[in-house]
Motif scaffolding. Structure first.
Motif, PDB file in Angstrom:
ATOM      1  N   THR A 112     109.282  -5.874  27.548  1.00 38.58           N
ATOM      2  CA  THR A 112     108.594  -7.010  26.932  1.00 38.58           C
ATOM      3  C   THR A 112     107.163  -6.643  26.551  1.00 38.58           C
ATOM      4  OG1 THR A 112     109.928  -8.599  28.181  1.00 38.58           O
ATOM      5  CG2 THR A 112     107.824  -9.385  27.305  1.00 38.58           C
ATOM      6  N   GLU A 113     106.525  -5.865  27.415  1.00 38.55           N
ATOM      7  CA  GLU A 113     105.132  -5.474  27.155  1.00 38.55           C
ATOM      8  C   GLU A 113     105.017  -4.501  25.997  1.00 38.55           C
ATOM      9  OE1 GLU A 113     101.361  -3.280  29.430  1.00 38.55           O
ATOM     10  OE2 GLU A 113     103.192  -3.761  30.547  1.00 38.55           O
ATOM     11  N   HIS A 114     105.966  -3.562  25.889  1.00 34.31           N
ATOM     12  CA  HIS A 114     105.799  -2.462  24.930  1.00 34.31           C
ATOM     13  C   HIS A 114     106.731  -2.533  23.725  1.00 34.31           C
ATOM     14  CE1 HIS A 114     102.908  -0.461  27.491  1.00 34.31           C
ATOM     15  NE2 HIS A 114     103.724  -0.638  28.513  1.00 34.31           N
ATOM     16  N   GLY A 115     107.719  -3.405  23.740  1.00 37.46           N
ATOM     17  CA  GLY A 115     108.565  -3.609  22.565  1.00 37.46           C
ATOM     18  C   GLY A 115     109.725  -2.659  22.446  1.00 37.46           C
ATOM     19  N   GLU A 116     109.474  -1.376  22.594  1.00 38.86           N
ATOM     20  CA  GLU A 116     110.520  -0.347  22.578  1.00 38.86           C
ATOM     21  C   GLU A 116     110.224   0.646  23.686  1.00 38.86           C
ATOM     22  OE1 GLU A 116     111.964   1.124  18.584  1.00 38.86           O
ATOM     23  OE2 GLU A 116     110.058   0.236  17.964  1.00 38.86           O
ATOM     24  N   ILE A 164     115.690   2.227  23.811  1.00 40.51           N
ATOM     25  CA  ILE A 164     116.031   0.811  23.890  1.00 40.51           C
ATOM     26  C   ILE A 164     115.084   0.032  22.984  1.00 40.51           C
ATOM     27  CG2 ILE A 164     116.213  -1.213  25.385  1.00 40.51           C
ATOM     28  CD1 ILE A 164     118.333   0.854  25.972  1.00 40.51           C
ATOM     29  N   GLY A 165     115.650  -0.746  22.051  1.00 44.26           N
ATOM     30  CA  GLY A 165     114.854  -1.521  21.114  1.00 44.26           C
ATOM     31  C   GLY A 165     114.412  -2.855  21.681  1.00 44.26           C
ATOM     32  N   PRO A 166     113.682  -3.642  20.891  1.00 42.69           N
ATOM     33  CA  PRO A 166     113.108  -4.906  21.362  1.00 42.69           C
ATOM     34  C   PRO A 166     114.132  -5.900  21.902  1.00 42.69           C
ATOM     35  CG  PRO A 166     112.129  -4.263  19.277  1.00 42.69           C
ATOM     36  CD  PRO A 166     113.267  -3.321  19.507  1.00 42.69           C
ATOM     37  N   SER A 167     115.360  -5.863  21.402  1.00 42.27           N
ATOM     38  CA  SER A 167     116.360  -6.821  21.863  1.00 42.27           C
ATOM     39  C   SER A 167     116.807  -6.564  23.295  1.00 42.27           C
ATOM     40  CB  SER A 167     117.582  -6.790  20.944  1.00 42.27           C
ATOM     41  OG  SER A 167     118.321  -5.577  21.145  1.00 42.27           O
ATOM     42  N   GLY A 168     116.618  -5.343  23.759  1.00 43.83           N
ATOM     43  CA  GLY A 168     117.063  -4.989  25.107  1.00 43.83           C
ATOM     44  C   GLY A 168     118.559  -4.884  25.246  1.00 43.83           C
ATOM     45  N   ALA A 169     119.268  -4.775  24.119  1.00 42.66           N
ATOM     46  CA  ALA A 169     120.728  -4.689  24.161  1.00 42.66           C
ATOM     47  C   ALA A 169     121.169  -3.529  25.048  1.00 42.66           C
ATOM     48  CB  ALA A 169     121.278  -4.519  22.749  1.00 42.66           C
ATOM     49  N   ASN A 170     122.078  -3.815  25.960  1.00 43.13           N
ATOM     50  CA  ASN A 170     122.674  -2.830  26.870  1.00 43.13           C
ATOM     51  C   ASN A 170     121.708  -2.305  27.931  1.00 43.13           C
ATOM     52  OD1 ASN A 170     125.301  -2.814  25.687  1.00 43.13           O
ATOM     53  ND2 ASN A 170     124.524  -1.517  24.036  1.00 43.13           N
ATOM     54  N   LEU A 171     120.503  -2.882  28.036  1.00 40.25           N
ATOM     55  CA  LEU A 171     119.556  -2.379  29.030  1.00 40.25           C
ATOM     56  C   LEU A 171     120.095  -2.556  30.449  1.00 40.25           C
ATOM     57  CD1 LEU A 171     116.860  -1.204  29.867  1.00 40.25           C
ATOM     58  CD2 LEU A 171     115.857  -3.500  29.707  1.00 40.25           C
ATOM     59  N   SER A 172     120.651  -3.717  30.752  1.00 40.75           N
ATOM     60  CA  SER A 172     121.173  -3.945  32.105  1.00 40.75           C
ATOM     61  C   SER A 172     122.278  -2.955  32.435  1.00 40.75           C
ATOM     62  CB  SER A 172     121.692  -5.376  32.234  1.00 40.75           C
ATOM     63  OG  SER A 172     120.641  -6.311  32.075  1.00 40.75           O
ATOM     64  N   ILE A 203     107.277   6.199  21.461  1.00 39.98           N
ATOM     65  CA  ILE A 203     106.224   6.667  20.563  1.00 39.98           C
ATOM     66  C   ILE A 203     106.864   6.968  19.211  1.00 39.98           C
ATOM     67  CG2 ILE A 203     104.408   8.379  20.195  1.00 39.98           C
ATOM     68  CD1 ILE A 203     104.009   6.598  22.665  1.00 39.98           C
ATOM     69  N   PRO A 204     106.617   6.136  18.177  1.00 47.40           N
ATOM     70  CA  PRO A 204     107.245   6.377  16.868  1.00 47.40           C
ATOM     71  C   PRO A 204     106.938   7.757  16.301  1.00 47.40           C
ATOM     72  CG  PRO A 204     106.287   4.176  16.955  1.00 47.40           C
ATOM     73  CD  PRO A 204     105.835   4.884  18.187  1.00 47.40           C
ATOM     74  N   GLY A 232     105.676  25.364  29.937  1.00 47.81           N
ATOM     75  CA  GLY A 232     105.786  24.732  28.631  1.00 47.81           C
ATOM     76  C   GLY A 232     105.494  23.249  28.751  1.00 47.81           C
ATOM     77  N   ILE A 233     104.503  22.760  28.015  1.00 50.02           N
ATOM     78  CA  ILE A 233     104.213  21.336  28.045  1.00 50.02           C
ATOM     79  C   ILE A 233     104.712  20.696  26.750  1.00 50.02           C
ATOM     80  CG2 ILE A 233     102.229  21.740  29.521  1.00 50.02           C
ATOM     81  CD1 ILE A 233     100.433  21.005  27.110  1.00 50.02           C
ATOM     82  N   ASP A 234     105.044  19.409  26.822  1.00 47.74           N
ATOM     83  CA  ASP A 234     105.566  18.674  25.668  1.00 47.74           C
ATOM     84  C   ASP A 234     104.588  17.576  25.285  1.00 47.74           C
ATOM     85  OD1 ASP A 234     107.806  20.279  25.790  1.00 47.74           O
ATOM     86  OD2 ASP A 234     108.967  18.834  26.961  1.00 47.74           O
ATOM     87  N   VAL A 235     104.235  17.540  23.980  1.00 44.23           N
ATOM     88  CA  VAL A 235     103.267  16.573  23.471  1.00 44.23           C
ATOM     89  C   VAL A 235     103.833  15.929  22.202  1.00 44.23           C
ATOM     90  CG1 VAL A 235     100.909  16.213  22.668  1.00 44.23           C
ATOM     91  CG2 VAL A 235     101.363  17.964  24.392  1.00 44.23           C
ATOM     92  N   ILE A 236     103.813  14.594  22.167  1.00 43.79           N
ATOM     93  CA  ILE A 236     104.303  13.843  21.015  1.00 43.79           C
ATOM     94  C   ILE A 236     103.128  13.298  20.215  1.00 43.79           C
ATOM     95  CG2 ILE A 236     105.580  11.776  20.292  1.00 43.79           C
ATOM     96  CD1 ILE A 236     107.362  12.126  22.727  1.00 43.79           C
TER      97      ILE A 236
END
Length: 324
Positions: free
Chosen positions: A157-161, A178-186, A206-207, A275-279
């Motif tokens: 809810t706080e972050h949207g995705e 997981i998208g904003p709808s939260g489908a299948n999150l549970s 992070i888009p 090895g570090i990962d950065v987006i």
């Protein structure tokens, strides 16, 4: 380049016949060792034995060459005392980072006084990829580690995705968007709780991942190079093992700051190859210390020789030990 004093090197890794020599970092390191005249042995983690205070490994002497389908030749297996018969032990088997992996770190830690183990096994044990990175939360996207569905729903809810992934996964396995709808999150949380006893990681999506997830390699705390890993069509995962593609890249100013912050601590912990990962040029997501990859692509794009850099760092470590 041939070493004046060839080293005996034992590599604890995955089976030789299953590796892809076109992109395997461990094989790249072994080729660099062979070019210096070092003597190579190969063994698997289950080949370790502790007996009467000594740590042994049933290992094959191995010759390597960059020929697909004919990349190695084993000799007859020998029982090596890893403290007395070997100069360097590489711990390079792929995760899962489970009790078997942790047990191997405990055994290899017992030879550290006599033999250089890379990466330092105690530091590997104390720096799981998705937990060690929490020390640098100021560089991370919003992050949660939990098993609580209500907390995950609140975070969504706080972050949207969001992205949900196992705490000890690797190679992009079981990473879910997981998208904003939260489908299948549970249902997803139920699956994670049934599959793993530990908590899982949840991060704000992070888009910028569509433009790539950069792997930056550090050797004894110094930047060796980077490669941008771009997700395939319809994917958020950029790992090359799951269809991502590699592209030449440079470090952003923020990435340089991240590396400057991490470098001294990695060196102090004996984490020689990391090895570090950065987006998106700014969001640190993982610090990979167990079996990082990426150096083949980095060298191909940059004309560099990360294998040589790694062995130079090992030579420096051995010289410092000898002088102590």
């Amino acid at each position: 380049m041939t070493a004046l004093n060839p080293l005996t090197v034992a590599v604890q890794m995955d089976p030789m016949d299953g590796i892809n020599i076109a992109g395997d970092s461990t094989f790249h390191i072994m080729l660099a060792a062979a070019a210096r005249g070092h003597i190579l042995y190969h063994f698997l983690a289950p080949d370790l034995t502790y007996r009467d205070g000594r740590v042994l490994a049933k290992a094959h002497p191995v010759r390597v060459q960059k020929v697909a389908g004919d990349h190695y030749v084993f000799g007859e297996p020998e029982m090596l005392d890893l403290g007395r018969d070997v100069d360097v032990v590489w711990m390079r088997q792929d995760p899962p980072f489970d009790l078997s992996y942790i047990t191997a770190t405990h055994l290899l830690e017992r030879v550290q006084a006599e033999t250089l183990v890379v990466n330092d096994p105690a530091s590997v044990r104390n720096a799981p990829e998705k937990l060690f990175v929490l020390d640098y939360a100021r560089f991370m996207p919003p992050t949660m580690i939990t098993r609580d569905l209500a907390e995950v729903k609140s975070f969504l809810t706080e972050h949207g995705e969001i992205v949900v992934k196992p705490l000890y996964g690797n190679a992009g396995n079981a990473v879910f968007h997981i998208g904003p709808s939260g489908a299948n999150l549970s249902a997803l949380v139920e699956l994670f709780k049934a599959s793993w006893v530990e908590p899982f990681m949840v991060q704000a999506f992070i888009p910028g991942v569509a433009q790539g997830d950069k792997r930056i390699v550090l050797v004894d705390g110094e930047v060796a190079g980077a490669v941008n890993r771009i997700p395939g069509a319809g994917e958020i995962r950029s790992n090359l093992a799951v269809g991502g593609s590699a592209a030449k890249t440079e470090l952003t100013q923020t990435e340089q700051l991240i590396c400057a912050a991490l470098g001294p601590e990695l060196k102090a912990r004996g984490l020689l190859f990391v090895g570090i990962d950065v987006i998106g040029g700014q969001w640190l997501t993982e610090i990979n210390v167990t079996s990082p990859t990426g150096i083949v692509s980095i060298d191909a794009f940059n004309g560099s020789d990360t294998g040589a850099m790694i062995w130079d760092a090992i030579d420096a470590r051995l010289a410092a030990r000898a002088a102590a």
